[in-house]
Design an enzyme around this catalytic site. Structure first.
Site, PDB file in Angstrom:
ATOM      1  N   VAL A  14     -14.202   1.397  -4.119  1.00  0.00           N
ATOM      2  CA  VAL A  14     -13.216   2.057  -3.246  1.00  0.00           C
ATOM      3  C   VAL A  14     -13.653   1.987  -1.778  1.00  0.00           C
ATOM      4  CG1 VAL A  14     -12.140   4.278  -2.696  1.00  0.00           C
ATOM      5  CG2 VAL A  14     -12.360   3.567  -5.074  1.00  0.00           C
ATOM      6  N   GLY A 136      -4.141   8.564  -7.603  1.00  0.00           N
ATOM      7  CA  GLY A 136      -4.490   7.273  -7.002  1.00  0.00           C
ATOM      8  C   GLY A 136      -3.580   6.990  -5.823  1.00  0.00           C
ATOM      9  N   ILE A 138      -0.364   7.567  -5.636  1.00  0.00           N
ATOM     10  CA  ILE A 138       0.765   8.506  -5.481  1.00  0.00           C
ATOM     11  C   ILE A 138       0.328   9.616  -4.518  1.00  0.00           C
ATOM     12  CG2 ILE A 138       2.401  10.058  -6.636  1.00  0.00           C
ATOM     13  CD1 ILE A 138       1.828   8.596  -9.253  1.00  0.00           C
ATOM     14  N   LYS A 207      -8.005  16.093 -12.833  1.00  0.00           N
ATOM     15  CA  LYS A 207      -6.777  15.922 -12.039  1.00  0.00           C
ATOM     16  C   LYS A 207      -5.819  17.088 -12.267  1.00  0.00           C
ATOM     17  CE  LYS A 207      -7.151  10.905 -12.012  1.00  0.00           C
ATOM     18  NZ  LYS A 207      -6.764   9.671 -12.707  1.00  0.00           N
TER      19      LYS A 207
END
Ligand code: NAP
Length: 428
Positions: A14, A136, A138, A207
């Protein structure tokens, strides 16, 4: 022109992608906002490691404190993750205390220490952004802030773990076993070598905690939440669910009631449900507002580019805020009013059972009588394939509270009835 220095914790999948995006957009940000993004120090474990990006000109360091304590650094991008959760927490706390704003990537750190981090950020007037942690690509935090100004979010249904959804899609579409579909996901890079966090539901749990915190303002102690592992599913259940007009999805459900109602585990959902058409490595988050009704948000839930892209959006939001001064409206709206809740209740609804019995006369009657004696309404009993001399049976029943469930489990066991799986249906 204002120069803003951005330090990095981590330059893995990332972090490297985020550096790429910053490099590609530096000129655009400069001409649009008069802000020059300068790459500051970058904390890694091994500075000599071969990386996917050109490291020429990057200031790599093996000390996180070099980054966090750097007086000239304004913003920290945390791309280390939960591998060293305690370490990551400490870095974030120290960065906030040093007056830095932080863009977070680690859902695990936020799910375990979110309240502490946000309270500290509030008291130090620091901004913490975290849009990459839940969906992620969204932009879930921005959606919550922008779309539900005058109403309460009553319910959230999410497919939040891309790996499990990919596995379920392969099982359903190609008839692969869970193990074969997992292997396929690993070959394609959709699952880690050690897939435990994804397939046992931990990733979805982190999450879910973050989503509930920001959409319902409720902070839940992770230790109090039970999960049903996503891995406890067979292709046989997928087939039977399809025959009934349903699909099985790796779901997170949260309902904003007096007690917070939740489920993290596989669930049956109607073919026509908006989340039923979310396949492969895609995520879906469906909010139900008291006025707006159902709103669904679809996108890539993992992967370096969507994640780094969400972090870059957060970063640009911070740059603009630093340029303009004053508190960050998105964050303050999200932080305010979050409170800890103790009262949790597992989601209950009609149930799908797959059981098996010895192929002998009278077994159907025994099952029916156990359920009736426990006041459980049996809506359907369907005879299925025979496996190793045992008759497969699918039952559809009314909901069953945990106490009754444990009684039925014992009585089934005494009568030679084996329970393979019990799953709820997602209500309308
Ligand atoms: N990958 C995704 O699709 C995705 C999606 C959503 C969110 N995220 C989140 O993004 C974060 C980073 O994920 P990633 O996939 O980029 O991870 P990664 O490739 O493993 O990179 C981790 C980076 O942190 C450095 N590091 C320093 N101390 C570490 C430690 N104790 N343990 C592990 N790494 C350490 C590593 O240094 P070296 O390079 O020297 O090893 C590396 O640069 C995580 O919070 C993850 O949950 C990832």
């Amino acid at each position: 022109v204002k120069t803003i220095r951005v330090g990095f914790l981590g330059l893995g999948v990332v972090g490297a992608e985020l550096v790429n995006i910053i490099r590609a957009n530096r000129e655009r940000i400069l001409s649009k906002y008069d802000i020059d993004i300068e790459l500051g120090k970058i904390f890694v474990r091994d500075p000599d490691k071969k990386r996917s990006i050109d490291t020429e000109g990057l200031q790599l360091t093996t000390s996180a404190h070099d980054v966090i304590d750097d007086r000239d650094t304004d913003i920290i991008c945390e791309c280390v993750g939960g591998a060293g959760t305690e370490g990551t927490r400490e870095y974030i706390i120290r960065a906030i205390k040093n007056g830095k704003s932080v863009v977070l990537s680690s859902k695990k750190v936020l799910a375990l220490h979110g309240m502490e981090i946000l309270e500290l950020a509030r008291s130090y007037d620091a901004t913490v952004k975290f849009d990459a942690t839940v969906g992620g690509g969204i932009p879930v935090a921005k959606i919550i802030k922008e779309c539900f100004k005058g109403e309460e979010i009553k319910k959230v249904v999410g497919i939040l773990n891309a790996t499990s959804n990919f596995i379920y899609s392969k099982m359903e579409k190609e008839g692969l076993s869970f193990e074969a579909a997992l292997k396929n996901a690993q070959e394609l890079g959709y699952a880690e070598n050690d897939p435990t966090e994804d397939i046992e539901g931990f990733d979805a749990l982190y999450k879910a905690i973050i989503l509930v915190m920001f959409s319902m303002k409720k902070w839940v102690d992770i230790k109090k939440v039970k999960m049903t592992p996503f891995s406890k599913i067979s292709v046989r259940d997928m087939k039977y669910a399809n025959e009934l007009g349903y699909q099985i999805k790796p779901l997170v459900i949260a309902e904003n009631k007096e007690k917070l109602v939740y489920r993290i585990g596989p669930c049956l959902i109607k073919d026509s449900h908006i989340a039923a058409n979310t396949f492969n490595n895609y995520n879906m988050i469906v909010f139900e507002g008291s006025n707006s009704g159902i709103l669904g948000f679809y996108g890539q839930g993992a992967g370096s580019k969507p994640t780094a892209s969400a972090m870059f959006d957060d970063l640009v939001g911070m740059l603009i805020q630093q340029q303009e001064g004053g508190p960050d409206p998105v964050s303050s709206e999200l932080y305010n009013g979050i409170h800890a809740v103790d009262e949790l209740q597992e989601y209950e609804n009609n149930l799908y059972w797959r059981i098996s019995v010895e192929n002998k006369i009278g077994k159907f009657a025994a099952i029916a009588s156990i359920l009736a004696n426990n006041a459980v309404n049996m809506e359907k009993i369907i005879q299925k394939d025979e496996v190793e001399d045992r008759m497969g049976i699918v039952l559809l029943t009314s909901s069953v509270d945990p106490e009754t469930m444990s009684r039925i489990t014992g009585q089934f066991q005494d009568s030679g009835v084996k329970i393979h799986i019990v799953m709820p249906f997602l209500g309308e």
